[in-house]
Design a protein around this motif. Structure first.
Motif, PDB file in Angstrom:
ATOM      1  N   ALA A  24       0.941  -1.278  -0.026  1.00  0.00           N
ATOM      2  CA  ALA A  24      -0.048   0.123   0.305  1.00  0.00           C
ATOM      3  C   ALA A  24       0.746   1.175   0.085  1.00  0.00           C
ATOM      4  CB  ALA A  24      -0.955  -0.061   1.351  1.00  0.00           C
ATOM      5  N   ALA A  27       2.307   1.717  -3.303  1.00  0.00           N
ATOM      6  CA  ALA A  27       1.522   2.313  -4.449  1.00  0.00           C
ATOM      7  C   ALA A  27       1.212   3.702  -4.198  1.00  0.00           C
ATOM      8  CB  ALA A  27       0.147   1.568  -4.088  1.00  0.00           C
ATOM      9  N   HIS A  28       1.249   4.125  -2.964  1.00  0.00           N
ATOM     10  CA  HIS A  28       0.832   5.519  -2.580  1.00  0.00           C
ATOM     11  C   HIS A  28       1.966   6.255  -3.078  1.00  0.00           C
ATOM     12  CE1 HIS A  28       0.903   9.326  -0.258  1.00  0.00           C
ATOM     13  NE2 HIS A  28      -0.353   9.399  -0.338  1.00  0.00           N
ATOM     14  N   LEU A  32       0.231   4.547  -7.905  1.00  0.00           N
ATOM     15  CA  LEU A  32      -0.142   3.438  -8.505  1.00  0.00           C
ATOM     16  C   LEU A  32      -1.440   3.099  -7.573  1.00  0.00           C
ATOM     17  CD1 LEU A  32       2.972   1.735  -9.788  1.00  0.00           C
ATOM     18  CD2 LEU A  32       1.338   3.235 -11.061  1.00  0.00           C
ATOM     19  N   SER A  33      -2.199   2.233  -8.032  1.00  0.00           N
ATOM     20  CA  SER A  33      -3.213   1.390  -7.405  1.00  0.00           C
ATOM     21  C   SER A  33      -2.576   0.285  -6.533  1.00  0.00           C
ATOM     22  CB  SER A  33      -4.504   0.901  -8.398  1.00  0.00           C
ATOM     23  OG  SER A  33      -4.027   0.012  -9.281  1.00  0.00           O
ATOM     24  N   ASN A  34      -3.467  -0.179  -5.563  1.00  0.00           N
ATOM     25  CA  ASN A  34      -2.825  -1.433  -4.984  1.00  0.00           C
ATOM     26  C   ASN A  34      -2.656  -2.621  -6.068  1.00  0.00           C
ATOM     27  OD1 ASN A  34      -2.577   0.221  -2.673  1.00  0.00           O
ATOM     28  ND2 ASN A  34      -3.814  -0.899  -1.437  1.00  0.00           N
ATOM     29  N   THR A  36      -2.538  -2.686  -9.101  1.00  0.00           N
ATOM     30  CA  THR A  36      -1.280  -2.606 -10.132  1.00  0.00           C
ATOM     31  C   THR A  36      -0.108  -3.034  -9.394  1.00  0.00           C
ATOM     32  OG1 THR A  36      -2.460  -0.734 -11.223  1.00  0.00           O
ATOM     33  CG2 THR A  36      -0.226  -0.946 -11.607  1.00  0.00           C
TER      34      THR A  36
END
Length: 307
Positions: A24, A27-28, A32-34, A36
């Motif tokens: 997580a 991603a942040h 990007l999204s989790n 992805t």
């Protein structure tokens, strides 16, 4: 057989997950999204046929294969960032996070005061400091640069020497008047030692004389510590002698509350270095920090000879 191109994006994502210890957070940080991030790691693991990351409901850790791949994956991430920065307009303002490791006492006592001016000049650069006397692995731990006070051994890392760091045997005038001023290292057996344990041989004190060569002694210690700052109050209170870097005691030496004991015998000097990963490509934000610290720390009062 045609060889497929390496999945460089997935390797960079893997390096960021390992650096931050979280899907997580990676991603942040990458925007990007989790899913992805998770799919990128999955692609690598499927391609290699091994697990890179061991996942549980509470934490993740690298497998043996993941640890083996981490150094090169981190290099892919750092060099990719550097390539993009190099290709960008040179007039662009440096931006982004710079991870820096520095010794604890030096970071608090001397780097901290220099940082507000840097932050004014480079408002888009985020400074991420880790203050520790432990020598970190720049590549594996994901650091952009480190400050080290040492006699450096050969390595693949890039080093920039900033200034000498003199070590001095010091004590309070009251202690020396009470216990005598030593003139030879052999006399230190009759004295109380306050010992910093972060050196290569913490129980041994090494001294060099321009005429009589080298002496190594093991004084009786009244205090042991892995942080040299804690020795200063004991020194000022007359509890013993200590070998201290000049940047910790230069004010007390100028004020006369401490003095150099046995001035004809000196511990071998160290030097302050900026250490960087081996790649010659560095993002503009990292180069900005290197240039600023190089100038600022070389002009520190303790580093400038007094007339």
């Amino acid at each position: 057989m045609t060889r497929r191109l390496p999945d460089l994006e997935a390797w960079a994502i893997f390096a960021k997950v390992a650096e931050l210890g979280s899907f997580a957070r990676a991603a942040h940080d990458l925007g990007l999204s989790n899913p992805t991030v998770s799919k990128a790691i999955g692609r690598l693991e499927a391609r290699l046929g091994i697990a890179l990351i061991a996942r549980t409901s509470r934490r993740l850790s690298l497998t043996e294969g993941g640890r083996a791949a981490l150094e090169r994956a981190t290099r892919i991430l750092r060099e990719g960032e550097a390539v993009e920065d190099e290709a960008a307009e040179q007039s662009a303002s440096p931006r982004g996070r710079v991870r820096i490791s520095a010794p604890l006492s030096f970071g608090i006592g001397h780097m901290a005061a220099a940082l507000p001016d840097f932050m004014d000049v480079y408002p888009d650069v985020i400074l991420d400091f880790s203050l520790t006397d432990r020598q970190v692995d720049l590549v594996a731990d994901g650091f952009d640069l480190a400050l080290r006070i040492a006699r450096l051994e050969d390595s693949s890392l890039i080093a920039r020497r900033l200034t000498p760091v003199r070590l001095q045997l010091v004590a309070s005038p009251a202690y020396l008047e009470k216990h005598g001023r030593p003139t030879h290292p052999g006399q230190l057996a009759q004295h109380s030692a306050l010992v910093y344990t972060g050196g290569a041989a913490p129980g041994s004190w090494r001294f060099i004389h321009p005429q009589f060569g080298e002496e190594v002694v093991q004084p009786a210690a009244r205090m042991w510590t892995d942080n040299a700052d804690i020795l200063t109050p004991a020194l000022l209170a007359g509890q013993g002698l200590a070998i201290q870097p000049e940047f910790l005691v230069w004010r007390e030496l100028r004020a006369g509350t401490l003095e150099v004991a046995m001035p004809d015998w000196s511990p071998p000097p160290l030097a302050l270095h900026l250490i960087m990963p081996p790649s010659p490509l560095r993002p503009l934000r990292v180069q900005a920090v290197i240039d600023y610290l190089g100038v600022t720390l070389s002009r520190a009062p303790w580093a400038v000879p007094q007339s």
